[in-house]
Design a protein around this motif. Structure first.
Motif, PDB file in Angstrom:
ATOM      1  N   HIS A   2       5.377 -39.308  -4.056  1.00 25.29           N
ATOM      2  CA  HIS A   2       5.343 -38.492  -5.265  1.00 25.29           C
ATOM      3  C   HIS A   2       6.357 -39.024  -6.277  1.00 25.29           C
ATOM      4  O   HIS A   2       7.371 -39.616  -5.910  1.00 25.29           O
ATOM      5  CB  HIS A   2       5.664 -37.037  -4.949  1.00 25.29           C
ATOM      6  CG  HIS A   2       4.712 -36.391  -3.990  1.00 25.29           C
ATOM      7  ND1 HIS A   2       3.556 -35.763  -4.398  1.00 25.29           N
ATOM      8  CD2 HIS A   2       4.736 -36.297  -2.638  1.00 25.29           C
ATOM      9  CE1 HIS A   2       2.915 -35.299  -3.339  1.00 25.29           C
ATOM     10  NE2 HIS A   2       3.611 -35.609  -2.261  1.00 25.29           N
TER      11      HIS A   2
ATOM     12  N   TYR B  92       3.129 -45.527  -2.100  1.00 24.83           N
ATOM     13  CA  TYR B  92       2.631 -44.173  -2.325  1.00 24.83           C
ATOM     14  C   TYR B  92       1.756 -43.656  -1.190  1.00 24.83           C
ATOM     15  O   TYR B  92       1.375 -42.494  -1.185  1.00 24.83           O
ATOM     16  CB  TYR B  92       1.840 -44.128  -3.640  1.00 24.83           C
ATOM     17  CG  TYR B  92       2.646 -44.672  -4.788  1.00 24.83           C
ATOM     18  CD1 TYR B  92       3.594 -43.897  -5.431  1.00 24.83           C
ATOM     19  CD2 TYR B  92       2.487 -45.990  -5.198  1.00 24.83           C
ATOM     20  CE1 TYR B  92       4.361 -44.409  -6.466  1.00 24.83           C
ATOM     21  CE2 TYR B  92       3.246 -46.510  -6.236  1.00 24.83           C
ATOM     22  CZ  TYR B  92       4.180 -45.720  -6.858  1.00 24.83           C
ATOM     23  OH  TYR B  92       4.943 -46.232  -7.872  1.00 24.83           O
TER      24      TYR B  92
ATOM     25  N   SER C 287       8.468 -42.943  -6.216  1.00 20.89           N
ATOM     26  CA  SER C 287       8.359 -42.396  -4.861  1.00 20.89           C
ATOM     27  C   SER C 287       9.617 -42.646  -4.039  1.00 20.89           C
ATOM     28  O   SER C 287      10.139 -43.761  -3.996  1.00 20.89           O
ATOM     29  CB  SER C 287       7.149 -43.037  -4.167  1.00 20.89           C
ATOM     30  OG  SER C 287       7.114 -42.732  -2.802  1.00 20.89           O
TER      31      SER C 287
END
Length: 320
Positions: free
Chosen positions: A123, A267, A139
Motif C-alpha cells: 500500500h 506491491y 509500499s
C-alpha cells in the motif's frame, strides 16, 4: 573519503576513545563549527581507519535521528558544551546511546513537533505538509516528519518517499537518509533507500545534496543521484518509474523486464522472480502497479514470457 583497510585483524574496530571523540565531533558540527574545527575533524578521521569507522557508526545513529533543525541547533548552542564534555567520560556503547539521547533531548528543548508515518506492505500513503506540499510513502516505507516555522525535515528510515513541495518557496525542506541529505525549496522528487545506498530522482525544480567532507552537488530536473557513505556520487538520468507510483500506474518506456518485475514485486504478497535470460527484453507499457497478477497477465500476453507458479506465494517469470 577513501576507506583505509588494515591487514591486522580487528584493526578497524573503533575503541571507546574513538567513538567518544566521534560523538564529540558530531555534537560540535551540529552546533555550528568553525572552518578550523571542520579541518581538525577531517584530520582526525583520516588519521586512523578506526576513526573513520567510529565516524560512520555515529553518523548512522545521528542520521536516524534526522540531525538537528535550526531551532534545535540554537538550543544546543544555548546549552553550551556541558553535554558534549559529559560524553567523553562514557564507554563506547553508552556514548552512542548518549548521542541518541542528546539529539532527542535537544529536540524536546526546541519543542519541535516530530512524528513518524509509515505505509503497510502493498500500500502507499499520502500525507499533507504544512506548506501545502504533499508527501507520499511507497509500499512498506517509514518517515519521521519534523516541522518548525519555515522548515520541514523528513527522515527516511526505510523504503521510498515522493515529495511535492508547496507553491511557495518560502518553506525549506530537508530530506535525510543514513547516507546523506538533500535540501530544496521547490521541487518534485523521490528519495529511496536500498542496501547500503540511497537514491534521489528530481522530476521538477532543483535540490542540493550534502554529506560530511563532500562538496555539495546540485541536482536539476531530469537528473538523479545515487550515493553511499564511501563513494562519491555522480548525477545521471532520473528514473521515470520513481515519479508516478502514487497514481497506481506503472508507466515504462524501453525499460528492462527484470526492473519492471522487481517494481511489481514491491506491491504483491509473496515472492516474484524473473529469469536472468530475460534481462535484454524491453518493456513499453502502462500497467496497474497495485494489481500484480493483472500486470503479469498483460505482460505475458504481449511478450514471449510465461508466469510459473511454484506455490501460493511464489511466482517466476520465464521465457516462453
Amino acid at each position: 573519503m577513501t576507506t583505509h583497510r588494515s591487514s591486522l585483524p580487528g584493526a578497524e574496530i573503533p575503541d571507546d576513545g574513538a567513538l567518544k571523540q566521534a560523538a564529540e565531533w558530531f555534537a560540535c558540527r551540529e552546533g555550528g563549527w568553525s572552518a578550523e574545527e571542520s579541518a581538525r575533524c577531517r584530520q582526525w578521521v583520516q588519521a586512523d581507519p578506526s576513526h573513520e569507522t567510529a565516524w560512520r557508526q555515529v553518523e548512522s545513529i545521528w542520521a536516524s535521528l534526522g540531525g538537528l533543525s535550526p531551532a534545535a541547533a540554537q538550543a544546543l548552542d544555548e546549552a553550551g558544551r556541558k553535554r558534549r564534555t559529559a560524553m567523553v567520560h562514557l564507554g563506547s556503547s553508552v556514548a552512542a546511546a548518549a548521542l541518541v539521547l542528546l539529539g532527542l533531548r535537544i529536540k524536546q528543548e526546541a519543542s519541535r513537533p516530530v512524528h513518524a508515518i509509515r505505509s503497510m506492505a502493498g500500500h502507499t500513503l499520502q500525507h499533507s505538509l504544512p506548506d501545502g506540499g504533499q508527501l507520499w510513502l511507497n509500499s512498506g516505507s517509514e518517515v519521521i516528519v519534523g516541522v518548525t516555522p519555515g522548515h520541514v525535515d523528513l527522515v527516511l528510515l526505510h523504503g521510498e518517499l515522493l515529495l511535492q513541495t508547496g507553491r511557495s518557496a518560502a518553506c525549506a525542506h530537508t530530506l535525510r537518509s543514513r547516507h546523506g541529505r538533500l535540501h530544496t525549496r521547490s521541487a518534485r522528487l523521490s528519495v529511496s533507500m536500498h542496501a547500503g545506498r540511497s537514491q534521489a530522482d528530481v522530476f521538477s525544480g532543483t535540490a542540493s545534496w550534502h554529506a560530511p567532507f563532500r562538496r555539495p552537488l546540485h541536482i536539476h530536473a531530469g537528473q538523479a543521484l545515487e550515493w553511499n557513505t564511501l563513494t562519491p556520487p555522480a548525477p545521471r538520468t532520473a528514473d521515470s518509474m520513481r515519479g508516478n507510483w502514487q497514481t497506481g500506474e506503472l508507466a515504462v518506456r524501453d525499460a528492462a523486464l527484470p526492473a519492471v518485475i522487481a517494481e511489481l514485486a514491491r506491491y504483491g504478497i509473496g515472492r516474484l522472480d524473473c529469469d536472468r535470460q530475460l534481462a535484454d527484453l524491453k518493456v513499453t507499457a502502462v500497467l496497474p502497479r497495485f494489481e500484480t497478477e493483472a500486470a503479469l497477465q498483460l505482460l505475458a500476453h504481449a511478450l514471449p514470457i510465461r508466469i510459473v507458479r511454484h506455490g501460493p506465494w511464489w511466482m517466476t517469470v520465464q521465457s516462453r
